[in-house]
Design a protein around this motif. Structure first.
Motif, PDB file in Angstrom:
ATOM      1  N   GLY A  39       0.815  -1.207   0.000  1.00 38.57           N
ATOM      2  CA  GLY A  39       0.000   0.000   0.000  1.00 38.57           C
ATOM      3  C   GLY A  39       0.848   1.255   0.000  1.00 38.57           C
ATOM      4  O   GLY A  39       1.962   1.280  -0.527  1.00 38.57           O
ATOM      5  N   ARG A  40       0.306   2.307   0.600  1.00 39.73           N
ATOM      6  CA  ARG A  40       1.018   3.577   0.656  1.00 39.73           C
ATOM      7  C   ARG A  40       2.060   3.599   1.764  1.00 39.73           C
ATOM      8  O   ARG A  40       3.051   4.318   1.682  1.00 39.73           O
ATOM      9  CB  ARG A  40       0.025   4.709   0.920  1.00 39.73           C
ATOM     10  N   ALA A  41       1.788   2.869   2.833  1.00 36.86           N
ATOM     11  CA  ALA A  41       2.663   2.954   4.000  1.00 36.86           C
ATOM     12  C   ALA A  41       3.961   2.200   3.743  1.00 36.86           C
ATOM     13  O   ALA A  41       4.015   1.273   2.938  1.00 36.86           O
ATOM     14  CB  ALA A  41       1.957   2.371   5.212  1.00 36.86           C
ATOM     15  N   ASP A  42       5.031   2.635   4.413  1.00 38.84           N
ATOM     16  CA  ASP A  42       6.311   1.957   4.243  1.00 38.84           C
ATOM     17  C   ASP A  42       6.712   1.186   5.500  1.00 38.84           C
ATOM     18  O   ASP A  42       7.845   0.732   5.612  1.00 38.84           O
ATOM     19  CB  ASP A  42       7.398   2.956   3.842  1.00 38.84           C
ATOM     20  N   SER A  43       5.805   1.060   6.446  1.00 36.04           N
ATOM     21  CA  SER A  43       6.156   0.300   7.652  1.00 36.04           C
ATOM     22  C   SER A  43       4.900  -0.228   8.314  1.00 36.04           C
ATOM     23  O   SER A  43       3.787   0.234   8.049  1.00 36.04           O
ATOM     24  CB  SER A  43       6.913   1.188   8.636  1.00 36.04           C
ATOM     25  N   LEU A  44       5.126  -1.225   9.169  1.00 33.26           N
ATOM     26  CA  LEU A  44       4.065  -1.801   9.985  1.00 33.26           C
ATOM     27  C   LEU A  44       4.201  -1.293  11.415  1.00 33.26           C
ATOM     28  O   LEU A  44       5.269  -0.806  11.807  1.00 33.26           O
ATOM     29  CB  LEU A  44       4.202  -3.328  10.003  1.00 33.26           C
ATOM     30  N   ASN A  45       3.150  -1.431  12.197  1.00 34.51           N
ATOM     31  CA  ASN A  45       3.280  -1.249  13.637  1.00 34.51           C
ATOM     32  C   ASN A  45       4.409  -2.152  14.136  1.00 34.51           C
ATOM     33  O   ASN A  45       4.562  -3.288  13.681  1.00 34.51           O
ATOM     34  CB  ASN A  45       1.934  -1.631  14.287  1.00 34.51           C
ATOM     35  N   ALA A  46       5.225  -1.659  15.070  1.00 30.25           N
ATOM     36  CA  ALA A  46       6.419  -2.392  15.506  1.00 30.25           C
ATOM     37  C   ALA A  46       6.081  -3.773  16.072  1.00 30.25           C
ATOM     38  O   ALA A  46       6.749  -4.770  15.757  1.00 30.25           O
ATOM     39  CB  ALA A  46       7.176  -1.561  16.549  1.00 30.25           C
ATOM     40  N   ALA A  47       5.051  -3.853  16.894  1.00 32.40           N
ATOM     41  CA  ALA A  47       4.689  -5.143  17.490  1.00 32.40           C
ATOM     42  C   ALA A  47       4.157  -6.100  16.430  1.00 32.40           C
ATOM     43  O   ALA A  47       4.384  -7.316  16.500  1.00 32.40           O
ATOM     44  CB  ALA A  47       3.654  -4.940  18.594  1.00 32.40           C
ATOM     45  N   VAL A  48       3.463  -5.557  15.430  1.00 32.76           N
ATOM     46  CA  VAL A  48       2.962  -6.375  14.325  1.00 32.76           C
ATOM     47  C   VAL A  48       4.125  -6.901  13.485  1.00 32.76           C
ATOM     48  O   VAL A  48       4.185  -8.089  13.155  1.00 32.76           O
ATOM     49  CB  VAL A  48       1.973  -5.562  13.456  1.00 32.76           C
TER      50      VAL A  48
END
Lengths: 268, 268
Positions: B244-253
């Motif tokens: 998608g547009r985001a380049d990262s996930l939530n850290a815990a995820v």
């Protein structure tokens, strides 16, 4: 009619209105929600979503993206407000406020607005109560190329400041629908779609399970999990290894581990 | 000397002490932390961790596990306090307080206390600021059979009420260590261990990457990610699809998706 104005003082009606949007009942009454931060507002703009009202801190640093946002909002007939940093902090409820916030019209969250053929993966959450978990699921959905997040029964509000913040902009890229279980189930069965739940009941290992697109991945409430009859209505129940004392994962984590497995199995 | 007593009133010194444990500086000064809820305290007891002090609401429902906990605390020389439900709510900071809370001595969080041969997976978090993310990583660690969580640089306090709550008891089953990066890196290189980071830099796909036990999976700060030199010090850099547009996930995820992949690759 577009306008640009300065406001000061905590008792200004515009400030009162903006602060009221931190509460669900006022959001629902106005049909508006708040999003904060230049990055998030730029994501929204690039997805074709402009705020109806832009609120900027006086004394902020100049930024070309902020200037572009302001120009677009004014061109679209929206309102631009400048105010004190401490007033902006009161509006967003954050000690260290980001220099800008926007007011958006809430989206259509009916099932009818979803086009299930648009994506191979859809996330479904039932009675998810934590707005941080909800926003995190939106963010994960964006990452796996999901179509959106369907909220079943009484979930946290996807338009709360906390959920919008945790979504990191994905509230603007992912479709969001809200429905009761029966209505969702009826809608689902009117077309193609495999309903999958993480479960301990008659489940197959999640790894390499026979997922099929469009795959609707459902996770349940943070403390109670999914109701038994919802699990039994699923086409596929999958189980993840639980090697320690706990018998469950955080809901957003479980959804993400499953979503990445489905992405690997169904391919791009 | 064991004892059992009743306390009333918000100004009671014991109540003041217990409430003070919601703040980090007071936890560090006392070397104690709070955990709440029968389920969590029972998990702790079954892991051989008894609270030094047990605080119960008057008018609670009887429960055999609570009776067993009380008996064990008294037998071990601990203290049992009964108080009003609203005082317990003030202590835990929760509107709807669970009927019991316990005060525990903080554990040894030195790297020297870790036995890396005890598990194939270890989680490592750098500058993780959100106590909910920290607790969620402990919970995920328990689920994948990790040895524990190593906290690098300035992380949230693993003994905060929020982190303990989000860990769902895993703070008692997982080892926790705290260290500066240099000290961690020195310790790591004194023995076997593969350091792995989620990265966009010269990375291989996370799926089926050449993981090796003991595998130390590192995630970075919620907004900044990992410092470049930490990434470069890793033995393996892996990347997850971001569609998608985001380049990262939530850290815990991100940590959880990686941890389940490593578990699948390294086997039981």
């Amino acid at each position: 009619m577009s306008q640009r104005r300065q406001i000061t003082g905590f008792s200004n009606p515009a400030v009162k209105f903006l602060r009221s949007l931190r509460e669900k009942k006022h959001r629902k009454a106005a049909g508006k929600f708040l999003a904060e931060g230049l990055r998030l507002l730029t994501d929204a703009r690039e997805c074709g979503r402009l705020p109806e009202m832009l609120v900027m801190a006086r004394g902020r640093d100049d930024h070309p993206l902020l200037a572009a946002l302001e120009a677009d909002v004014l061109a679209a007939g929206g309102e631009v407000i400048e105010t004190e940093e401490e007033i902006l902090a009161k509006i967003t409820g954050k000690d260290n406020p980001q220099a800008v916030a926007g007011v958006f019209a809430e989206f259509d969250t009916s099932l009818a607005a979803l086009d299930r053929s648009r994506a191979k993966i859809w996330l479904v959450a039932q009675a998810l109560r934590d707005p941080g978990n909800l926003g995190t699921m939106l963010r994960t959905g964006d990452a796996v190329g999901a179509g959106g997040l369907i909220l079943i029964d009484d979930c946290a509000d996807p338009f709360s400041v906390e959920a919008v913040r945790a979504s990191m902009g994905a509230v603007f890229t992912q479709a969001v629908a809200q429905a009761r279980w029966d209505d969702f189930h009826d809608w689902l069965r009117q077309g193609e779609g495999q309903l999958v739940a993480a479960s301990l009941r008659d489940a197959v290992p999640y790894r390499g399970a026979p997922y099929a697109a469009p795959c609707f991945l459902m996770v349940g409430n943070e403390s109670r999990g999914l109701p038994e009859d919802y699990e039994l209505a699923c086409d596929l129940r999958v189980t993840m290894p639980m090697k320690g004392r706990a018998d469950s994962l955080n809901a957003a984590v479980a959804g993400a581990v499953l979503a990445y497995e489905v992405l690997a199995c169904l391919g791009d």
